[in-house]
Motif scaffolding. Sequence first.
Motif, mmCIF file in Angstrom:
data_model
loop_
_atom_site.group_PDB
_atom_site.id
_atom_site.type_symbol
_atom_site.label_atom_id
_atom_site.label_comp_id
_atom_site.label_asym_id
_atom_site.label_seq_id
_atom_site.Cartn_x
_atom_site.Cartn_y
_atom_site.Cartn_z
ATOM 1 N N VAL A 325 0.843 -1.201 0.000
ATOM 2 C CA VAL A 325 0.000 0.000 0.000
ATOM 3 C C VAL A 325 0.877 1.250 0.000
ATOM 4 N N ARG A 326 0.399 2.292 -0.649
ATOM 5 C CA ARG A 326 1.073 3.588 -0.645
ATOM 6 C C ARG A 326 0.154 4.616 0.017
ATOM 7 N N ILE A 327 0.650 5.193 1.105
ATOM 8 C CA ILE A 327 -0.060 6.266 1.804
ATOM 9 C C ILE A 327 0.659 7.564 1.462
ATOM 10 N N GLY A 328 -0.032 8.463 0.793
ATOM 11 C CA GLY A 328 0.613 9.672 0.308
ATOM 12 C C GLY A 328 0.993 10.655 1.401
ATOM 13 N N GLU A 329 1.797 11.613 1.032
ATOM 14 C CA GLU A 329 2.235 12.650 1.969
ATOM 15 C C GLU A 329 1.024 13.354 2.588
ATOM 16 N N ARG A 330 1.086 13.539 3.888
ATOM 17 C CA ARG A 330 0.092 14.286 4.676
ATOM 18 C C ARG A 330 -1.293 13.636 4.691
ATOM 19 N N ALA A 331 -1.412 12.418 4.173
ATOM 20 C CA ALA A 331 -2.692 11.703 4.268
ATOM 21 C C ALA A 331 -2.949 11.303 5.716
ATOM 22 N N ALA A 345 -3.999 8.980 -1.969
ATOM 23 C CA ALA A 345 -3.301 10.122 -2.549
ATOM 24 C C ALA A 345 -2.849 11.101 -1.462
ATOM 25 N N PRO A 346 -1.833 11.919 -1.774
ATOM 26 C CA PRO A 346 -1.372 12.929 -0.819
ATOM 27 C C PRO A 346 -2.511 13.823 -0.348
ATOM 28 N N GLY A 347 -2.510 14.103 0.939
ATOM 29 C CA GLY A 347 -3.463 15.032 1.524
ATOM 30 C C GLY A 347 -4.842 14.483 1.814
ATOM 31 N N VAL A 348 -5.122 13.241 1.431
ATOM 32 C CA VAL A 348 -6.449 12.670 1.661
ATOM 33 C C VAL A 348 -6.638 12.364 3.144
ATOM 34 N N LYS A 349 -7.784 12.742 3.679
ATOM 35 C CA LYS A 349 -8.137 12.409 5.061
ATOM 36 C C LYS A 349 -9.338 11.463 5.003
ATOM 37 N N LEU A 350 -9.084 10.202 5.240
ATOM 38 C CA LEU A 350 -10.161 9.212 5.183
ATOM 39 C C LEU A 350 -11.089 9.364 6.387
ATOM 40 N N GLU A 351 -12.366 9.102 6.170
ATOM 41 C CA GLU A 351 -13.308 9.078 7.281
ATOM 42 C C GLU A 351 -12.931 7.943 8.238
ATOM 43 N N PRO A 352 -13.069 8.146 9.550
ATOM 44 C CA PRO A 352 -12.764 7.060 10.495
ATOM 45 C C PRO A 352 -13.561 5.804 10.151
ATOM 46 N N GLY A 353 -12.886 4.654 10.191
ATOM 47 C CA GLY A 353 -13.527 3.391 9.881
ATOM 48 C C GLY A 353 -13.541 3.036 8.410
ATOM 49 N N ALA A 354 -12.819 3.769 7.583
ATOM 50 C CA ALA A 354 -12.827 3.511 6.137
ATOM 51 C C ALA A 354 -12.301 2.110 5.831
ATOM 52 N N ARG A 355 -12.874 1.498 4.799
ATOM 53 C CA ARG A 355 -12.446 0.200 4.292
ATOM 54 C C ARG A 355 -12.140 0.362 2.805
ATOM 55 N N ILE A 356 -10.899 0.115 2.431
ATOM 56 C CA ILE A 356 -10.451 0.316 1.059
ATOM 57 C C ILE A 356 -10.086 -1.024 0.444
ATOM 58 N N MET A 357 -10.648 -1.309 -0.724
ATOM 59 C CA MET A 357 -10.508 -2.599 -1.385
ATOM 60 C C MET A 357 -9.109 -2.754 -1.997
#
Length: 364
Positions: A325-331, A345-357
């Motif tokens: 997995v790649r977690i972008g800068e400031r994510a 992607a850089p700067g993305v703030k996922l909602e708590p509890g996110a599930r990514i395929m």
Amino acid sequence: MLAVILAGGAGTRLRPLTYARRKELVPVLNRPLLEHRLRNLRDHGITDVVIACAADARDIEAHFAGGSALGVRLRYAYEERPLGSGRAVKEAARSVGAQDQTIVVCNGDIITDLDITAMVARHRETGATLSMSLASVDDPWLYGVAEVDDALAITSFVEKPPPGSEPSNLINAGTWIFDPEVLRRVPDDGSAVRDGFAERVLFPGLIADGLRVQGFREDLWMDLGSPERYLLGTRLLLERETARIGAEVIGREGGRIAEGAVLEGMVCLGDAVAVCAGARITGPTVLGARVRVDAGATVEASVIWEDARIGAGASVTRSIVGGGVRIGERASLVDAVIADGAAIAPGVKLEPGARIMPGDQVRA
């Protein structure tokens, strides 16, 4: 003595992680989950093992091969269709000519440090036909529940009773000793080819017929079947391992922890980990092989699988990050589960509890 390991489950509660790899190969302290079970068997002198697998579970054989790297002999019994636990054991034992022997049977997707030597001795001492490992839990209605007498002989067994009706908090913990009589009671017709046959028909039938079914308590037992239980189990195992070694940071050689990087609390490092200056790793955390944590990134109470990269200034908290997995800068990730090969992607703030395929690309 032969062991049969059941490895036919789909790992549904660990999705999306198990869309990309089998549950038995999910890393736990940087070893595949099934490896922990194999080491436990080996440490008690059981080195002849048949793994009962679904027909599409070739990844397990591809990883472990014949087992020589772990000091065991592995053979595989593939099911062309789901057989249910009782029939799967019978066919696996039959495939190596062991259906008339006493065998150890176990689930391949749990963590335990069960004293199998003592369990076998107790089985023989009591003249049991079946022995079953037992663990105390707070939510027994999710499992098979045993009622026992003062000698831990099992006097009744009920699979997943309605909450509040369970006879005890002692559950079927996934290791059994089968005398030949147990397999003789598994029919060869289609009546046994269904989920729960062993738990709903076979085990209660032995008790009803007056045969000795012996319980044996577990010291450490963990069902890692959900992301929450996986993280909890990781923490408990880290507590044990760091206490045993006497150091909070454990792991293998070849990593590079830069000057100015901070590791605090219980941390497990895989091979060739790189933690850059200004990064902070707070336990309980596991970094898999070749993980890179860039400058200023923070990882807290998380498990990062092999070959993942955490970008500069990114934040990962109470999350599971899959392989590559790649977690972008400031994510930013909190309580997230990111399956193999995904990218944030850089700067993305996922909602708590996110599930990514697996393989998904999350863009700003």
